[in-house]
Design a protein around this motif. Structure first.
Motif, short mmCIF file in Angstrom:
data_model
loop_
_atom_site.label_atom_id
_atom_site.label_comp_id
_atom_site.label_asym_id
_atom_site.label_seq_id
_atom_site.Cartn_x
_atom_site.Cartn_y
_atom_site.Cartn_z
N LYS A 93 -27.02 57.18 -1.45
CA LYS A 93 -26.99 57.25 -3.07
C LYS A 93 -26.98 58.74 -3.24
O LYS A 93 -26.48 58.83 -4.49
CB LYS A 93 -28.30 56.49 -3.66
N ILE A 94 -27.90 59.59 -2.52
CA ILE A 94 -28.01 60.78 -3.08
C ILE A 94 -27.08 61.75 -2.55
O ILE A 94 -26.50 62.80 -3.02
CB ILE A 94 -29.50 61.31 -2.76
N TYR A 95 -26.68 61.47 -1.02
CA TYR A 95 -25.79 62.53 -0.40
C TYR A 95 -24.61 61.48 -0.04
O TYR A 95 -24.50 60.45 0.13
CB TYR A 95 -26.47 62.59 0.70
N ARG A 96 -23.54 62.46 0.27
CA ARG A 96 -22.34 62.08 0.96
C ARG A 96 -22.18 62.62 2.32
O ARG A 96 -22.57 63.82 2.45
CB ARG A 96 -21.06 62.27 0.16
N TYR A 97 -21.74 61.95 3.25
CA TYR A 97 -21.59 62.79 4.54
C TYR A 97 -20.13 62.89 4.81
O TYR A 97 -19.10 62.09 4.57
CB TYR A 97 -22.11 61.47 5.52
N TYR A 98 -19.79 64.08 5.35
CA TYR A 98 -18.51 64.55 5.73
C TYR A 98 -18.46 64.95 7.17
O TYR A 98 -19.45 65.43 7.80
CB TYR A 98 -17.93 65.43 4.85
N LYS A 99 -17.36 64.67 7.84
CA LYS A 99 -17.06 65.54 9.13
C LYS A 99 -16.33 66.67 8.91
O LYS A 99 -15.34 66.72 8.07
CB LYS A 99 -16.63 64.32 9.96
N CYS A 100 -16.73 67.89 9.51
CA CYS A 100 -16.11 69.01 9.55
C CYS A 100 -14.68 68.69 10.21
O CYS A 100 -14.52 68.35 11.33
CB CYS A 100 -16.86 70.12 10.25
N PRO A 101 -13.72 69.30 9.40
CA PRO A 101 -12.23 68.75 10.00
C PRO A 101 -11.97 69.73 11.10
O PRO A 101 -10.95 69.47 12.14
CB PRO A 101 -11.28 69.29 8.81
N ASN A 102 -12.60 70.80 11.39
CA ASN A 102 -12.40 71.78 12.39
C ASN A 102 -13.27 71.53 13.76
O ASN A 102 -12.66 71.25 14.66
CB ASN A 102 -12.78 73.18 11.95
#
Ligand code: ZN
Length: 131
Positions: A93-102
């Protein structure tokens, strides 16, 4: 009787964690196969059982030992995997998770900031995402 078993087991590998794991898998598969009356699953269950018996009576001790080490390597990761899952469920709810495209490093970014430029802390490559 015990003496006979001990003599029969001499020079053989015996049980380990992988044996316990495979027997648990066998029992689960056999139970599901019985409930669903799904025949191929029963064959699979017996195959797992035969394989774990083969490992117990195997004389190739170093090979069996290596198999168990490999099993433990993956098995020990299971609690850590659950911990990460639990954590991301807790703070999604507080954070979003991303994957570095590199470099595919997992990054955590505060939610609700609109379009932001994220710089990967590992490879320093910037990329833009909506948070
Ligand atoms: Zn990166």
């Amino acid at each position: 009787m015990l003496e006979r078993i001990r003599r029969a087991m001499y020079g053989r590998y015996g049980g380990d964690q992988l044996m316990i794991g495979s027997l648990v898998v066998y029992m689960l598969l056999a139970a599901i196969a019985r409930m669903t009356q799904f025949f191929p699953l029963m064959i699979l269950a017996y195959a797992v059982f035969v394989w774990s018996m083969f490992r117990i009576f195997s004389r190739d001790i170093s090979r069996r030992y290596q198999e168990n080490q490999l099993f433990l390597k993956y098995w020990n990761r299971v609690p850590a995997w659950f911990r990460t899952k639990k954590k991301s469920l807790q703070d999604h709810k507080i954070y979003r998770y991303y994957k570095c495209p590199n470099c595919t490093t997992r990054l955590r970014v505060p939610k609700g900031r609109g379009k932001i430029e994220i710089t990967c802390p590992i490879c320093k490559v910037p990329f833009i995402r909506k948070s």
